[in-house]
Design an enzyme around this catalytic site. Structure first.
Site, short mmCIF file in Angstrom:
data_model
loop_
_atom_site.label_atom_id
_atom_site.label_comp_id
_atom_site.label_asym_id
_atom_site.label_seq_id
_atom_site.Cartn_x
_atom_site.Cartn_y
_atom_site.Cartn_z
N ARG A 16 0.98 -1.19 -0.01
CA ARG A 16 -0.14 -0.05 0.07
C ARG A 16 0.92 1.20 -0.03
O ARG A 16 1.38 1.47 0.89
CB ARG A 16 -0.94 0.15 1.26
CG ARG A 16 -1.88 1.06 1.15
CD ARG A 16 -2.83 1.01 2.28
NE ARG A 16 -3.62 -0.16 2.23
CZ ARG A 16 -4.76 -0.41 1.68
NH1 ARG A 16 -5.33 0.67 1.20
NH2 ARG A 16 -5.56 -1.35 1.60
N GLU A 23 -4.87 -8.11 -4.08
CA GLU A 23 -5.39 -7.51 -5.29
C GLU A 23 -4.47 -6.90 -6.47
O GLU A 23 -3.92 -6.15 -5.86
CB GLU A 23 -6.74 -6.70 -5.13
CG GLU A 23 -7.10 -6.20 -6.40
CD GLU A 23 -6.99 -4.54 -6.65
OE1 GLU A 23 -6.51 -4.28 -7.63
OE2 GLU A 23 -7.19 -3.91 -5.34
N SER A 49 -8.61 -5.27 -10.79
CA SER A 49 -9.89 -4.94 -10.41
C SER A 49 -10.54 -4.40 -11.53
O SER A 49 -10.29 -3.59 -12.33
CB SER A 49 -9.97 -3.77 -9.35
OG SER A 49 -11.41 -3.87 -8.89
N ARG A 88 2.28 -4.36 -6.54
CA ARG A 88 2.09 -5.75 -5.81
C ARG A 88 2.37 -6.72 -6.81
O ARG A 88 2.88 -7.72 -6.23
CB ARG A 88 0.62 -5.84 -5.29
CG ARG A 88 0.00 -4.94 -4.41
CD ARG A 88 -1.28 -5.03 -3.96
NE ARG A 88 -1.86 -4.20 -3.05
CZ ARG A 88 -2.82 -4.02 -2.62
NH1 ARG A 88 -3.94 -4.52 -3.09
NH2 ARG A 88 -3.35 -3.08 -1.59
#
Length: 419
Positions: A274, A346, A349, A388
């Site tokens: 994050r 994730e 999306s 990520r």
């Protein structure tokens, strides 16, 4: 935004479905204001009809030499009343628009009701990696190699900003290049948009007005930093009428993304999980309503293709009503497995926003010759976010000797087989 007519004609059903997203939603004020608006319109139209009729009578009396002073005074009063009601009508419409702008999209019937943790795993692809040695967290691995430098990034910009160095920078650029051209070669029109957008654009994309505190703003110029290329691409056809033969129109863009991500985070969100700035390749489509869910399946498949080409183990997850973005009617996430933490994160999306954004941006298409324009459906999908994904490559591809195997499809771009 949601069509006002839908609320008027299906009030209880729409409110019940919206409350699966937010139990505090109450549509009664919108319904009351809509009734007031329609009554005002009726009054104004009636008064204007009386004024027009009176004006004709004034003309006749003047032609016939008759006195019309009293009638003209009455018409002046009518004009004043019309002006007053027009002001009230504008205020009422503005308030309705403000309330509508805060509402989320109506969830598709296939979306499960519930909280974030009530997601549904649709499928799992590949196997979790097994190693005969302890798998390190990506941050530990990257810092030991000197390829991620958060301390120096903090000196430049502040905490939670990443800086890729050496081989990590080469791998990051390779990921962006691979994904961008992979989608472009599949028929998505490549776009490199501005990284800043104005208030109208962010209203159309649905970041404004509700989520103003979550995005970076350049106050002097009233411009906002891009949180996702969806916010930019949805505005490509603002206030346009497209032809049915043009649809679907599909674009792919690369942008850095900037998000405040306010709050404190635990151990599971260290490193690249994050951050305030990350890179992303984004897919976006404008479609007809009849084909939008077929196109959503294609967007998901195109995002999965990237993970499969990189050899990633991942799962496909259907989000619940309470975990979707405001503009989404249905969202499917792709989550990669990070063995250094034993959890999924994730990386893509994919959402169908139906006509929610198109109605805000007045983006329509003409179904046929001489047919009335209709709102398009808009779809978006990460294809993919790199931060990520970088963490997943570092953790999944680390070897016992401390090296990290570069995915084969990227090796020619990076110019090496291992980090």
């Amino acid at each position: 935004m949601i069509e006002l007519r839908l609320i008027r004609e299906h009030y209880h059903d729409v409110e019940a479905r919206l409350r699966t997203r937010d139990s505090s939603i109450d549509l009664s004020e919108i319904l009351r204001l809509d009734e007031q608006r329609r009554e005002l319109i009726s009054q104004v139209e009636q008064l204007k009809a009386e004024r027009n009729q009176g004006s004709q009578e004034v003309g006749r009396r003047k032609r016939d030499g008759e006195d019309c002073d009293a009638l003209m005074d009455t018409l002046s009063e009518l004009s004043g009343r019309v002006s007053e009601l027009d002001d009230v009508l504008r205020e009422t419409q503005t308030r309705i628009d403000e309330l509508l702008a805060l509402l989320p999209n109506v969830p598709h019937a296939s979306v499960p009701t519930g909280k974030k943790e009530d997601y549904v795993v649709l499928k799992t692809v590949g196997e979790k990696p097994e190693r005969p040695f302890p798998i390190k967290h990506h941050l530990e691995l990257a810092e030991a190699k000197g390829i991620l430098d958060f301390p120096r990034a903090a000196l430049i910009a502040g905490a939670k900003f990443p800086m890729y160095v050496g081989d990590a920078a080469r791998l990051e650029m390779a990921l962006i290049q691979f994904m961008f051209f992979r989608h472009a070669n599949r028929g998505y029109v490549p776009v490199l948009p501005p990284f800043l957008a104005n208030s109208k654009s962010f209203y159309v994309s649905s970041q404004l007005p509700k989520f103003a505190d979550d995005i970076y703003r350049c106050e002097r110029d009233d411009l906002y930093l891009n949180p996702t290329a969806e916010s930019l691409l949805v505005n490509l056809h603002q206030d346009e009428i497209l032809e049915a033969s043009e649809l679907p129109k599909q674009y792919v863009a690369y942008t850095p993304c900037f998000r405040r991500e306010a709050g404190s985070y635990g151990e599971e969100e260290r490193g690249l999980i994050r951050v305030h700035q990350f890179n992303k390749v984004e897919m976006f489509k404008f479609t007809t309503p009849e084909t939008s869910y077929e196109e959503l399946d294609r967007v998901i498949a195109d995002a999965e293709d990237i993970l499969q080409a990189l050899g990633m183990h991942y799962r496909v997850v259907l989000l619940t009503t309470q975990d979707m973005a405001q503009q989404a009617s249905k969202t499917i996430d792709l989550e990669v497995y990070l063995p250094g933490q034993g959890r999924y994160y994730e990386v893509s999306s994919c959402s169908n926003c139906e006509a929610f954004q198109a109605r805000r941006g007045n983006i329509r298409y003409r179904p046929g010759v001489n047919e009335k324009p209709q709102f398009v459906h808009t779809l978006n999908g990460s294809g993919l976010a790199t931060s990520r994904l970088m963490a997943a490559i570092l953790e999944n591809n680390q070897q016992e000797d401390g090296t990290v195997r570069i995915p084969e499809i990227l090796q020619s771009i990076v110019g090496a087989e291992t980090l």
